[in-house]
Design a protein around this motif. Structure first.
Motif, PDB file in Angstrom:
ATOM      1  N   HIS A  13      -6.267 -44.503  23.435  1.00 48.88           N
ATOM      2  CA  HIS A  13      -7.465 -44.218  24.222  1.00 48.88           C
ATOM      3  C   HIS A  13      -7.283 -44.642  25.673  1.00 48.88           C
ATOM      4  O   HIS A  13      -6.736 -45.705  25.947  1.00 48.88           O
ATOM      5  N   CYS A  14      -7.789 -43.828  26.534  1.00 45.14           N
ATOM      6  CA  CYS A  14      -7.777 -44.155  27.954  1.00 45.14           C
ATOM      7  C   CYS A  14      -8.708 -45.344  28.177  1.00 45.14           C
ATOM      8  O   CYS A  14      -9.849 -45.329  27.715  1.00 45.14           O
ATOM      9  N   PRO A  15      -8.238 -46.399  28.831  1.00 41.91           N
ATOM     10  CA  PRO A  15      -9.095 -47.576  29.052  1.00 41.91           C
ATOM     11  C   PRO A  15     -10.288 -47.273  29.952  1.00 41.91           C
ATOM     12  O   PRO A  15     -11.274 -48.007  29.940  1.00 41.91           O
ATOM     13  N   THR A  16     -10.211 -46.214  30.707  1.00 40.21           N
ATOM     14  CA  THR A  16     -11.301 -45.885  31.629  1.00 40.21           C
ATOM     15  C   THR A  16     -12.381 -45.032  30.982  1.00 40.21           C
ATOM     16  O   THR A  16     -13.561 -45.357  31.030  1.00 40.21           O
ATOM     17  N   CYS A  17     -11.972 -43.917  30.357  1.00 42.14           N
ATOM     18  CA  CYS A  17     -12.987 -43.003  29.830  1.00 42.14           C
ATOM     19  C   CYS A  17     -12.908 -42.845  28.315  1.00 42.14           C
ATOM     20  O   CYS A  17     -13.640 -42.065  27.736  1.00 42.14           O
ATOM     21  N   ALA A  18     -11.987 -43.565  27.667  1.00 39.81           N
ATOM     22  CA  ALA A  18     -11.803 -43.513  26.219  1.00 39.81           C
ATOM     23  C   ALA A  18     -11.304 -42.160  25.732  1.00 39.81           C
ATOM     24  O   ALA A  18     -11.331 -41.876  24.542  1.00 39.81           O
ATOM     25  N   GLY A  19     -10.848 -41.338  26.650  1.00 36.61           N
ATOM     26  CA  GLY A  19     -10.271 -40.047  26.256  1.00 36.61           C
ATOM     27  C   GLY A  19      -8.953 -40.251  25.525  1.00 36.61           C
ATOM     28  O   GLY A  19      -8.315 -41.286  25.651  1.00 36.61           O
ATOM     29  N   THR A  20      -8.575 -39.263  24.731  1.00 37.29           N
ATOM     30  CA  THR A  20      -7.338 -39.407  23.965  1.00 37.29           C
ATOM     31  C   THR A  20      -6.290 -38.370  24.359  1.00 37.29           C
ATOM     32  O   THR A  20      -5.267 -38.244  23.711  1.00 37.29           O
ATOM     33  N   LYS A  21      -6.594 -37.616  25.390  1.00 39.56           N
ATOM     34  CA  LYS A  21      -5.628 -36.593  25.806  1.00 39.56           C
ATOM     35  C   LYS A  21      -4.945 -37.011  27.112  1.00 39.56           C
ATOM     36  O   LYS A  21      -5.615 -37.351  28.084  1.00 39.56           O
ATOM     37  N   PHE A  22      -3.634 -36.959  27.060  1.00 37.61           N
ATOM     38  CA  PHE A  22      -2.863 -37.352  28.234  1.00 37.61           C
ATOM     39  C   PHE A  22      -1.805 -36.294  28.527  1.00 37.61           C
ATOM     40  O   PHE A  22      -1.302 -35.635  27.617  1.00 37.61           O
ATOM     41  N   GLU A  23      -1.532 -36.199  29.787  1.00 36.97           N
ATOM     42  CA  GLU A  23      -0.486 -35.271  30.192  1.00 36.97           C
ATOM     43  C   GLU A  23       0.635 -36.040  30.854  1.00 36.97           C
ATOM     44  O   GLU A  23       0.409 -37.027  31.542  1.00 36.97           O
ATOM     45  N   THR A  33      -0.970 -39.030  32.631  1.00 40.19           N
ATOM     46  CA  THR A  33      -2.241 -38.817  33.307  1.00 40.19           C
ATOM     47  C   THR A  33      -3.296 -38.469  32.273  1.00 40.19           C
ATOM     48  O   THR A  33      -3.099 -37.589  31.435  1.00 40.19           O
ATOM     49  N   CYS A  34      -4.415 -39.169  32.311  1.00 30.12           N
ATOM     50  CA  CYS A  34      -5.517 -38.876  31.401  1.00 30.12           C
ATOM     51  C   CYS A  34      -6.154 -37.556  31.831  1.00 30.12           C
ATOM     52  O   CYS A  34      -6.470 -37.370  33.011  1.00 30.12           O
ATOM     53  N   THR A  35      -6.335 -36.650  30.887  1.00 30.26           N
ATOM     54  CA  THR A  35      -6.926 -35.362  31.254  1.00 30.26           C
ATOM     55  C   THR A  35      -8.436 -35.492  31.439  1.00 30.26           C
ATOM     56  O   THR A  35      -9.072 -34.625  32.007  1.00 30.26           O
ATOM     57  N   GLY A  36      -9.016 -36.578  30.959  1.00 25.96           N
ATOM     58  CA  GLY A  36     -10.462 -36.763  31.086  1.00 25.96           C
ATOM     59  C   GLY A  36     -10.867 -37.250  32.468  1.00 25.96           C
ATOM     60  O   GLY A  36     -11.781 -36.712  33.084  1.00 25.96           O
ATOM     61  N   CYS A  37     -10.199 -38.301  32.961  1.00 27.59           N
ATOM     62  CA  CYS A  37     -10.620 -38.891  34.231  1.00 27.59           C
ATOM     63  C   CYS A  37      -9.501 -38.876  35.261  1.00 27.59           C
ATOM     64  O   CYS A  37      -9.666 -39.424  36.350  1.00 27.59           O
ATOM     65  N   GLU A  38      -8.377 -38.295  34.879  1.00 25.89           N
ATOM     66  CA  GLU A  38      -7.223 -38.169  35.776  1.00 25.89           C
ATOM     67  C   GLU A  38      -6.639 -39.509  36.201  1.00 25.89           C
ATOM     68  O   GLU A  38      -5.926 -39.604  37.192  1.00 25.89           O
ATOM     69  N   ARG A  39      -6.927 -40.527  35.453  1.00 24.76           N
ATOM     70  CA  ARG A  39      -6.304 -41.812  35.734  1.00 24.76           C
ATOM     71  C   ARG A  39      -4.825 -41.735  35.349  1.00 24.76           C
ATOM     72  O   ARG A  39      -4.472 -41.226  34.288  1.00 24.76           O
ATOM     73  N   VAL A  40      -3.992 -42.240  36.231  1.00 26.62           N
ATOM     74  CA  VAL A  40      -2.565 -42.305  35.930  1.00 26.62           C
ATOM     75  C   VAL A  40      -2.277 -43.705  35.413  1.00 26.62           C
ATOM     76  O   VAL A  40      -2.649 -44.699  36.026  1.00 26.62           O
ATOM     77  N   ILE A  41      -1.667 -43.758  34.240  1.00 24.88           N
ATOM     78  CA  ILE A  41      -1.400 -45.060  33.637  1.00 24.88           C
ATOM     79  C   ILE A  41       0.018 -45.051  33.062  1.00 24.88           C
ATOM     80  O   ILE A  41       0.473 -44.031  32.536  1.00 24.88           O
TER      81      ILE A  41
END
Ligand SMILES: [Zn+2]
Length: 90
Positions: A13-23, A33-41
């Motif tokens: 899960h993305c720590p920012t938006c809890a999204g589970t999709k990453f590119e 990169t999280c596809t939900g909030c575009e956070r790069v982690i």
């Protein structure tokens, strides 16, 4: 005995938006990169953030496997003792 069915993908899960999709540019790339909030982690950080989640899943998998092993063993024993009188397994 086939343990493949016990393997699973643990959703991170993305720590920012809890999204589970990453590119990511490639499977080897250092960060995603999280596809939900575009956070790069970085993958490392993503795993660290999900440590608890991963451990919980591993615990579940372990439980499932030990149950499967016990079931398998019981079946084998039942087969082995089939036909022998006075020996019953429940
Ligand atoms: Zn996100």
């Amino acid at each position: 005995m086939n343990l493949d069915k016990h393997s699973r993908t643990i959703p991170l899960h993305c720590p920012t938006c809890a999204g589970t999709k990453f590119e990511s540019e490639s499977p080897e790339s250092y960060s995603v990169t999280c596809t939900g909030c575009e956070r790069v982690i970085t993958r490392e950080d993503l795993h660290r953030e999900n440590e608890e989640n991963i451990q919980a899943h591993l615990g579940e998998i372990k439980k499932e496997i030990s149950k499967a092993v016990a079931d398998d063993l019981r079946k084998r024993l039942q087969k082995a003792f089939k036909g022998s009188k006075g020996f019953k397994l429940k």
